[in-house]
Design a protein around this motif. Structure first.
Motif, PDB file in Angstrom:
ATOM      1  N   TRP A  90      11.915  -9.450 -33.332  1.00 19.28           N
ATOM      2  CA  TRP A  90      12.776 -10.547 -32.884  1.00 19.28           C
ATOM      3  C   TRP A  90      13.647 -10.180 -31.702  1.00 19.28           C
ATOM      4  O   TRP A  90      14.080 -11.053 -30.946  1.00 19.28           O
ATOM      5  CB  TRP A  90      13.649 -11.041 -34.031  1.00 19.28           C
ATOM      6  CG  TRP A  90      12.828 -11.590 -35.139  1.00 19.28           C
ATOM      7  CD1 TRP A  90      12.570 -11.012 -36.345  1.00 19.28           C
ATOM      8  CD2 TRP A  90      12.113 -12.831 -35.128  1.00 19.28           C
ATOM      9  NE1 TRP A  90      11.736 -11.816 -37.076  1.00 19.28           N
ATOM     10  CE2 TRP A  90      11.444 -12.938 -36.358  1.00 19.28           C
ATOM     11  CE3 TRP A  90      11.965 -13.846 -34.196  1.00 19.28           C
ATOM     12  CZ2 TRP A  90      10.650 -14.027 -36.690  1.00 19.28           C
ATOM     13  CZ3 TRP A  90      11.180 -14.933 -34.534  1.00 19.28           C
ATOM     14  CH2 TRP A  90      10.535 -15.021 -35.762  1.00 19.28           C
ATOM     15  N   LEU A 111      11.429 -14.790 -27.335  1.00 16.01           N
ATOM     16  CA  LEU A 111      11.898 -13.418 -27.519  1.00 16.01           C
ATOM     17  C   LEU A 111      12.778 -12.982 -26.355  1.00 16.01           C
ATOM     18  O   LEU A 111      13.775 -12.272 -26.547  1.00 16.01           O
ATOM     19  CB  LEU A 111      10.716 -12.473 -27.708  1.00 16.01           C
ATOM     20  CG  LEU A 111       9.859 -12.753 -28.951  1.00 16.01           C
ATOM     21  CD1 LEU A 111       8.684 -11.784 -29.013  1.00 16.01           C
ATOM     22  CD2 LEU A 111      10.676 -12.711 -30.224  1.00 16.01           C
ATOM     23  N   ASN A 114      16.180 -14.307 -26.887  1.00 13.92           N
ATOM     24  CA  ASN A 114      16.905 -13.491 -27.869  1.00 13.92           C
ATOM     25  C   ASN A 114      17.534 -12.276 -27.194  1.00 13.92           C
ATOM     26  O   ASN A 114      18.700 -11.960 -27.434  1.00 13.92           O
ATOM     27  CB  ASN A 114      15.969 -13.027 -28.983  1.00 13.92           C
ATOM     28  CG  ASN A 114      15.540 -14.127 -29.912  1.00 13.92           C
ATOM     29  OD1 ASN A 114      16.074 -15.249 -29.871  1.00 13.92           O
ATOM     30  ND2 ASN A 114      14.566 -13.841 -30.750  1.00 13.92           N
TER      31      ASN A 114
END
Length: 166
Positions: A90, A111, A114
């Motif tokens: 993640w 991703l 993130n």
């Protein structure tokens, strides 16, 4: 939101192309089972820290400047230390993270968002006087504990120097 409402919202998002439909029901169950809090690596670290006598808050909402809200996995409020236990997939671990091969049009930007969010959060926390510790899920427990203890000690020293004794 009820289960059927979530299912309908998910189907509308799939139909609109906002994110991919699952390949099968099993994959869908696996993805839905991913936890935001209380992951195994996080719980192992919390248990070890508690056993060493450290007291902390878990998943505490911090409201920072510029409207940034963040929920570190472990928070030492008095020392202003925020600890995150990041999953390799993640958070795009350079050692274990991998690029998805299915639906990469969705996963690659997700991703990356993130990673970008992690950097923004780190900067916002630091500018607000917090020490930030990011631990990868694959790191040995002793190394993770050492990182947290160093941050707590540094926070203590910085606070002691600027404000006198606690």
């Amino acid at each position: 939101m009820s289960g059927s409402d979530r299912s309908e919202a998910r189907q509308r998002a799939h139909d609109a192309g906002l994110y991919p439909a699952p390949l099968n029901a099993g994959r869908s169950r696996n993805m839905q089972a991913n936890r935001r809090v209380n992951t195994k690596p996080e719980m192992v670290l919390r248990k070890a820290l508690h056993g060493l006598g450290y007291r902390y808050r878990k998943d505490l909402l911090l409201r920072l400047e510029e409207g940034i809200r963040v929920r570190p996995d472990i928070v030492f409020t008095a020392r202003k230390v925020a600890v995150f236990v990041d999953g390799c997939f993640w958070h795009a671990c350079p050692q274990h993270g991998r690029q998805p091969t299915t639906n990469e049009w969705y996963w690659t930007p997700k991703l990356q968002r993130n990673v970008d969010r992690d950097q923004r959060v780190n900067a916002a926390l630091r500018s607000s006087g917090w020490q930030v510790v990011r631990v990868w899920e694959h790191e040995p427990l002793d190394d993770a504990i050492l990182q947290v203890e160093r941050a707590i000690q540094l926070a203590y020293e910085l606070r002691f120097e600027s404000n006198g004794p606690l």
